[in-house]
Scaffold this motif. Structure first.
Motif, PDB file in Angstrom:
ATOM      1  N   SER A 181       0.838  -1.199   0.000  1.00 56.56           N
ATOM      2  CA  SER A 181       0.000   0.000   0.000  1.00 56.56           C
ATOM      3  C   SER A 181       0.875   1.251   0.000  1.00 56.56           C
ATOM      4  O   SER A 181       2.049   1.209   0.366  1.00 56.56           O
ATOM      5  N   ILE A 182       0.264   2.354  -0.367  1.00 56.69           N
ATOM      6  CA  ILE A 182       0.965   3.637  -0.423  1.00 56.69           C
ATOM      7  C   ILE A 182       0.743   4.396   0.874  1.00 56.69           C
ATOM      8  O   ILE A 182      -0.387   4.481   1.369  1.00 56.69           O
ATOM      9  N   PHE A 183       1.812   4.976   1.408  1.00 56.58           N
ATOM     10  CA  PHE A 183       1.742   5.708   2.666  1.00 56.58           C
ATOM     11  C   PHE A 183       2.037   7.189   2.471  1.00 56.58           C
ATOM     12  O   PHE A 183       2.837   7.570   1.621  1.00 56.58           O
ATOM     13  N   ASN A 184       1.396   8.019   3.291  1.00 56.16           N
ATOM     14  CA  ASN A 184       1.648   9.460   3.271  1.00 56.16           C
ATOM     15  C   ASN A 184       2.735   9.876   4.242  1.00 56.16           C
ATOM     16  O   ASN A 184       3.363  10.918   4.069  1.00 56.16           O
ATOM     17  N   THR A 185       2.897   9.096   5.286  1.00 57.02           N
ATOM     18  CA  THR A 185       3.854   9.414   6.347  1.00 57.02           C
ATOM     19  C   THR A 185       4.505   8.140   6.829  1.00 57.02           C
ATOM     20  O   THR A 185       3.827   7.115   6.942  1.00 57.02           O
ATOM     21  N   TRP A 186       5.815   8.214   7.102  1.00 60.25           N
ATOM     22  CA  TRP A 186       6.513   7.105   7.747  1.00 60.25           C
ATOM     23  C   TRP A 186       7.125   7.623   9.050  1.00 60.25           C
ATOM     24  O   TRP A 186       7.699   8.712   9.084  1.00 60.25           O
ATOM     25  N   LEU A 187       6.990   6.817  10.083  1.00 57.63           N
ATOM     26  CA  LEU A 187       7.564   7.167  11.386  1.00 57.63           C
ATOM     27  C   LEU A 187       8.418   6.009  11.869  1.00 57.63           C
ATOM     28  O   LEU A 187       8.096   4.839  11.614  1.00 57.63           O
ATOM     29  N   TRP A 188       9.486   6.332  12.565  1.00 54.42           N
ATOM     30  CA  TRP A 188      10.314   5.300  13.194  1.00 54.42           C
ATOM     31  C   TRP A 188      10.380   5.562  14.690  1.00 54.42           C
ATOM     32  O   TRP A 188      10.646   6.686  15.137  1.00 54.42           O
ATOM     33  N   TYR A 189      10.114   4.490  15.473  1.00 49.93           N
ATOM     34  CA  TYR A 189      10.107   4.560  16.930  1.00 49.93           C
ATOM     35  C   TYR A 189      11.109   3.553  17.497  1.00 49.93           C
ATOM     36  O   TYR A 189      11.392   2.531  16.879  1.00 49.93           O
ATOM     37  N   LYS A 190      11.595   3.864  18.712  1.00 50.67           N
ATOM     38  CA  LYS A 190      12.394   2.906  19.471  1.00 50.67           C
ATOM     39  C   LYS A 190      11.710   2.642  20.803  1.00 50.67           C
ATOM     40  O   LYS A 190      11.232   3.578  21.464  1.00 50.67           O
ATOM     41  N   GLN A 191      11.680   1.359  21.194  1.00 55.98           N
ATOM     42  CA  GLN A 191      11.059   0.987  22.465  1.00 55.98           C
ATOM     43  C   GLN A 191      12.052   0.222  23.333  1.00 55.98           C
ATOM     44  O   GLN A 191      12.610  -0.789  22.896  1.00 55.98           O
ATOM     45  N   ASP A 192      12.257   0.712  24.538  1.00 57.67           N
ATOM     46  CA  ASP A 192      13.070   0.002  25.524  1.00 57.67           C
ATOM     47  C   ASP A 192      12.154  -0.904  26.339  1.00 57.67           C
ATOM     48  O   ASP A 192      10.946  -0.646  26.448  1.00 57.67           O
ATOM     49  N   PRO A 193      12.681  -1.965  26.946  1.00 61.53           N
ATOM     50  CA  PRO A 193      11.835  -2.911  27.700  1.00 61.53           C
ATOM     51  C   PRO A 193      11.011  -2.218  28.776  1.00 61.53           C
ATOM     52  O   PRO A 193      11.520  -1.428  29.562  1.00 61.53           O
ATOM     53  N   GLY A 194       9.697  -2.525  28.799  1.00 61.00           N
ATOM     54  CA  GLY A 194       8.822  -1.983  29.828  1.00 61.00           C
ATOM     55  C   GLY A 194       8.469  -0.527  29.672  1.00 61.00           C
ATOM     56  O   GLY A 194       7.869   0.062  30.587  1.00 61.00           O
ATOM     57  N   GLU A 195       8.813   0.054  28.539  1.00 62.35           N
ATOM     58  CA  GLU A 195       8.513   1.473  28.318  1.00 62.35           C
ATOM     59  C   GLU A 195       7.740   1.655  27.021  1.00 62.35           C
ATOM     60  O   GLU A 195       7.594   0.729  26.226  1.00 62.35           O
ATOM     61  N   GLY A 196       7.250   2.872  26.816  1.00 60.75           N
ATOM     62  CA  GLY A 196       6.549   3.160  25.579  1.00 60.75           C
ATOM     63  C   GLY A 196       7.501   3.522  24.464  1.00 60.75           C
ATOM     64  O   GLY A 196       8.645   3.906  24.706  1.00 60.75           O
ATOM     65  N   PRO A 197       7.059   3.398  23.208  1.00 59.38           N
ATOM     66  CA  PRO A 197       7.901   3.779  22.065  1.00 59.38           C
ATOM     67  C   PRO A 197       8.198   5.279  22.076  1.00 59.38           C
ATOM     68  O   PRO A 197       7.354   6.079  22.449  1.00 59.38           O
ATOM     69  N   VAL A 198       9.408   5.607  21.644  1.00 63.21           N
ATOM     70  CA  VAL A 198       9.837   6.996  21.547  1.00 63.21           C
ATOM     71  C   VAL A 198      10.064   7.322  20.082  1.00 63.21           C
ATOM     72  O   VAL A 198      10.738   6.577  19.372  1.00 63.21           O
ATOM     73  N   LEU A 199       9.502   8.425  19.629  1.00 60.12           N
ATOM     74  CA  LEU A 199       9.627   8.815  18.228  1.00 60.12           C
ATOM     75  C   LEU A 199      11.071   9.211  17.921  1.00 60.12           C
ATOM     76  O   LEU A 199      11.658  10.049  18.607  1.00 60.12           O
ATOM     77  N   LEU A 200      11.620   8.599  16.860  1.00 59.16           N
ATOM     78  CA  LEU A 200      12.992   8.903  16.434  1.00 59.16           C
ATOM     79  C   LEU A 200      12.999   9.857  15.243  1.00 59.16           C
ATOM     80  O   LEU A 200      13.700  10.868  15.244  1.00 59.16           O
ATOM     81  N   ILE A 201      12.267   9.483  14.197  1.00 59.05           N
ATOM     82  CA  ILE A 201      12.285  10.255  12.957  1.00 59.05           C
ATOM     83  C   ILE A 201      10.905  10.195  12.323  1.00 59.05           C
ATOM     84  O   ILE A 201      10.254   9.159  12.355  1.00 59.05           O
ATOM     85  N   ALA A 202      10.476  11.314  11.738  1.00 57.04           N
ATOM     86  CA  ALA A 202       9.225  11.386  10.984  1.00 57.04           C
ATOM     87  C   ALA A 202       9.549  11.816   9.552  1.00 57.04           C
ATOM     88  O   ALA A 202      10.340  12.741   9.339  1.00 57.04           O
ATOM     89  N   LEU A 203       8.935  11.143   8.587  1.00 52.73           N
ATOM     90  CA  LEU A 203       9.160  11.403   7.163  1.00 52.73           C
ATOM     91  C   LEU A 203       7.832  11.708   6.501  1.00 52.73           C
ATOM     92  O   LEU A 203       6.844  10.984   6.712  1.00 52.73           O
TER      93      LEU A 203
END
Lengths: 112, 113
Positions: B27-49
């Motif tokens: 499928s075609i996307f308008n936005t791509w995001l990359w997150y990092k998640q450490d154990p027991g924590e929520g994802p943290v936004l790294l980069i937005a495209l």
């Protein structure tokens, strides 16, 4: 500090019991979301809300309910109808729809 | 259901090595995001495209929005022990007017000294 606060960090549920997970944000974000995370899987959307007093079902809403009475709060209730509730639950918010989402630190729900 | 294929599922690398992971879809996307998640924590936004072809860096991280709008990759250069975690891609489908995110299943990164 601004951010998203989820509580409690750990929660245990008995059979047939409803439990409510709290999510509060002081970022002045309009949109809020609830996700479920299971091991080895991506996040799955349970419910989302664009504005106060409005919310929509996500991909896996069955057995869950939400409310959005205040802009900063979006609590999730896991009802007894949810037969497999054990998971890590994540709340997120964004300044508006179509904007990047920021996450809280999650609540881990287990069954007694 | 899930529409993003993220690979590899896991990576074991030595400190100082570069890391590369990607997400693809039909499928075609308008936005791509990359997150990092450490154990027991929520994802943290790294980069937005936001645009096809866009290449964005955040320190040692570099991500690109594929020209076809169906894929994205994330590179980590000169890995360090604190890079350990699960990295998730996420995208907003062009057909979804509300902008809900679709998530990949994650790439587990383990860095050894």
């Amino acid at each position: 500090d601004g951010g998203i606060t989820q509580s409690p960090k750990y929660l245990f549920r008995k059979e047939g019991q409803n439990v409510t997970l709290s999510c509060e944000q002081n970022l002045n974000h309009d949109a809020m979301y609830w996700y479920r995370q299971d091991p080895g899987q991506g996040l799955r959307l349970i419910y989302y809300s664009q504005i106060v007093n409005d919310f929509q079902k996500g991909d896996i809403a069955e057995g869950y309910s939400v409310s959005r009475e205040k802009k900063e709060s979006f609590p999730l209730t896991v009802t007894s109808a949810q037969k497999n509730p054990t998971a890590f639950y994540l709340c997120a918010s964004s300044i508006a729809q179509n904007q990047p989402q920021h996450f809280g630190d999650g609540t881990r729900l287990s069954i007694l | 259901g899930q529409q993003l294929n993220q690979s590899p599922q896991s990576m074991f690398i030595q400190e100082g090595e570069d890391v590369s992971m990607n997400c693809t879809s039909s499928s075609i996307f308008n936005t791509w995001l990359w997150y990092k998640q450490d154990p027991g924590e929520g994802p943290v936004l790294l980069i937005a495209l936001y645009k096809a072809g866009e290449l964005t860096s955040n320190g040692r991280l570099t991500a690109q929005f594929g020209i076809t709008r169906k894929d994205s990759f994330l590179n980590i250069s000169a890995s360090i022990p604190s890079d350990v975690g699960i990295y998730f891609c996420a995208g907003q489908l062009s057909t979804d007017s509300w902008g809900k995110l679709q998530f990949g299943a994650g790439t587990q990164v383990v860095v050894t000294p």
